[in-house]
Design an enzyme around this catalytic site. Structure first.
Site, short mmCIF file in Angstrom:
data_model
loop_
_atom_site.label_atom_id
_atom_site.label_comp_id
_atom_site.label_asym_id
_atom_site.label_seq_id
_atom_site.Cartn_x
_atom_site.Cartn_y
_atom_site.Cartn_z
N HIS A 124 0.75 -1.26 0.06
CA HIS A 124 -0.03 -0.07 -0.08
C HIS A 124 0.92 1.06 -0.03
CE1 HIS A 124 -2.73 2.94 2.02
NE2 HIS A 124 -3.88 2.17 1.35
N ASP A 201 2.70 -4.77 7.95
CA ASP A 201 1.49 -3.95 7.96
C ASP A 201 0.28 -5.16 7.84
OD1 ASP A 201 -0.61 -2.53 6.79
OD2 ASP A 201 0.40 -2.18 5.06
N GLN A 204 -4.80 -5.14 6.70
CA GLN A 204 -5.99 -5.95 6.14
C GLN A 204 -5.91 -7.52 6.69
OE1 GLN A 204 -8.22 -4.95 4.05
NE2 GLN A 204 -7.26 -3.20 3.46
N LYS A 227 -10.89 -0.73 10.31
CA LYS A 227 -10.92 -2.02 9.47
C LYS A 227 -11.31 -3.01 9.99
CE LYS A 227 -7.41 -0.08 6.06
NZ LYS A 227 -7.97 0.16 4.66
N CYS A 365 -5.02 2.73 -3.46
CA CYS A 365 -3.59 3.22 -2.91
C CYS A 365 -2.31 2.25 -3.24
CB CYS A 365 -3.68 3.45 -1.52
SG CYS A 365 -5.07 4.81 -1.12
N1 PMP Z 1 -2.02 -0.81 4.67
C1 PMP Z 1 -2.87 -1.42 3.91
C2 PMP Z 1 -2.67 -2.93 3.48
C3 PMP Z 1 -4.19 -0.92 3.86
O1 PMP Z 1 -5.03 -1.40 3.22
C4 PMP Z 1 -4.48 0.15 4.47
C5 PMP Z 1 -5.70 1.16 4.25
N2 PMP Z 1 -6.37 1.07 3.04
C6 PMP Z 1 -3.07 1.09 5.10
C7 PMP Z 1 -2.02 0.47 5.22
C8 PMP Z 1 -3.47 2.44 5.78
O2 PMP Z 1 -4.36 2.40 6.78
P1 PMP Z 1 -4.85 3.81 7.20
O3 PMP Z 1 -5.18 4.51 6.08
O4 PMP Z 1 -6.02 3.37 8.14
O5 PMP Z 1 -3.83 4.63 8.09
#
Ligand code: PMP
Length: 407
Positions: A124, A201, A204, A227, A365
């Protein structure tokens, strides 16, 4: 594992009861942000209504109660991740802030010219950009282990990119764009053999799988509250206590100090050292309620349910002429990305919305993932505890409408 009583679970999520464009709302965008059960909404309301006050400082009853409620959530997070100590749990704004915190406080002081940081080709943006910024500052290099056609890490390639120059490794547990579940345990072990610490990370993964940081052996793990059916604006950095203790603060301010003079300040121990300023008190309380909610259902049951939905969706989407699933890894969780002929994913999303079906369309993203497959965007359906086989059927029916209009 006994199956989920999905209809009962759906009743816990008031937002799902409303019709959308005259149709039943089919919410298939939990990977972007999950909906909230009544238990979470009530916990936040109760906090503000009954015991809200700023934490840690107050000698009065209300402040003690809010402090207790806030601090109790550290224990819930520790148990969720199977950490060893509540002090390993740092509350932050979300996965993004957790990654930036590690970049600045752990990696920055250890990074010099010629050093390397290793990530994968399916990260991401929040697990790419902070490292790019850091590498630029330090004269270091961001190294990427590319993904295979199926959307998986090539372990051999990953291992070959770990060298004496590798100072840090940051990898996603479950890809938000592809759904791939990475073999993070092997990746962590390989990094450790080379002496590099690892951040996982878990944005997900925590909502969909049981995560055990002790078993994984990682040094840092992070996720976002929103999430996992909790509120937005709150998340977690879990870190090994010995590492957190060595790390300088990320931000300066109130609550993170032991003693301050104009000449110098002494910092508090972790986790307070990393929680400058008034935190998201009610948000943390809401996260605690969300963790309780998922725990009561059982992570294993959640995983089994979502896996069954994913299998069903994969089979049914495969029957729709022109659909190409992006990301066909052997191990996947919660997410199915696809394209339909040459129809732009935004058009797919718009037509689906008219049918009451909420999916995400875009690059998620993860633009390098799109570049890898030579596409600009995908349509993405993602699952949560409240999704049903009917939801998948509704998605497939609505894709029929897309075909009628565009193909
Ligand atoms: N890593 C992953 C794999 C994500 O899917 C996301 C959110 N789409 C993030 C990081 C970032 O999370 P946040 O926007 O809640 O900080």
């Amino acid at each position: 594992v006994a199956p989920l009583a999905v209809e009962r679970i759906r009743a816990d999520f008031p937002i799902l009861a409303q019709p959308m464009n005259g149709k039943r709302l089919v919410f298939l965008d939990s990977a972007a942000s999950a909906q909230k059960p009544v238990a979470v909404i009530r916990a936040i309301e109760e906090c503000y209504q009954n015991y809200y006050a700023n934490i840690h400082r107050g000698v009065y009853q209300l402040s003690q109660r809010s402090t207790q409620a806030y601090e109790a959530v550290r224990g819930k997070v520790r148990a969720l991740l199977n950490g060893a100590d509540d002090r390993e749990v740092v509350f932050v704004r979300g996965a993004t802030e957790a990654i930036n915190l590690v970049a600045h406080s752990y990696v920055r002081p250890r990074l010099g010219p010629g050093d390397e940081i290793l990530i994968t080709g399916m990260e991401h943006h929040s697990n790419i950009v902070p490292w790019q910024l850091l590498c630029e500052q330090a004269g270091a290099t961001l190294v990427v282990s590319p993904i295979t056609d199926t959307g998986e890490v090539d372990l051999e390639d990953f291992r070959s990119r770990l060298t004496a120059r590798t100072k840090f490794v940051s990898v996603v547990h479950v890809s938000n764009a592809l759904g791939t579940v990475n073999p993070v345990q092997e990746m962590i072990a390989a990094a450790h053999e080379r002496g590099a610490a690892v951040l996982v990370d878990g944005a997900q993964s925590v909502p969909h799988l049981s995560v055990d940081v002790a078993e994984l052996g990682c040094d840092f793990y992070c996720f976002s509250g929103h999430k996992i059916y909790g509120p937005s604006g709150v998340g977690v950095l879990w870190g090994r206590l010995d590492l957190l203790r060595e790390m300088p603060p990320y931000q300066g301010g109130g609550e993170m100090i032991r003693y301050v003079t104009f000449e110098r300040s002494e910092f508090a121990e972790p986790p307070q050292r990393f929680e400058a300023g008034t935190p998201n008190i009610a948000g943390v309380v809401g996260l605690g309620a969300a963790i309780d909610y998922v725990h009561a259902i059982g992570t294993e049951r959640v995983a089994a349910h979502e896996h069954a939905l994913l299998d069903y969706a994969t089979a049914r989407l495969g029957e729709v002429e022109g659909v190409r699933i992006i990301g066909t890894a052997a191990a996947k969780a919660g997410v199915i990305s696809f394209v339909l002929g040459r129809v732009h994913p935004h058009d797919i999303g718009t037509v689906l919305d008219l049918e009451g079906v909420a999916i995400r369309a875009g690059h998620h993203c993860a633009q390098p993932v799109m570049q890898r497959y030579g596409i600009a965007a995908t349509a993405r359906a993602s699952f949560g505890v409240y999704n049903t086989y009917d939801d998948v059927d509704a998605l497939v029916r609505a894709l029929g409408k897309v075909r009628e209009l565009f193909i």
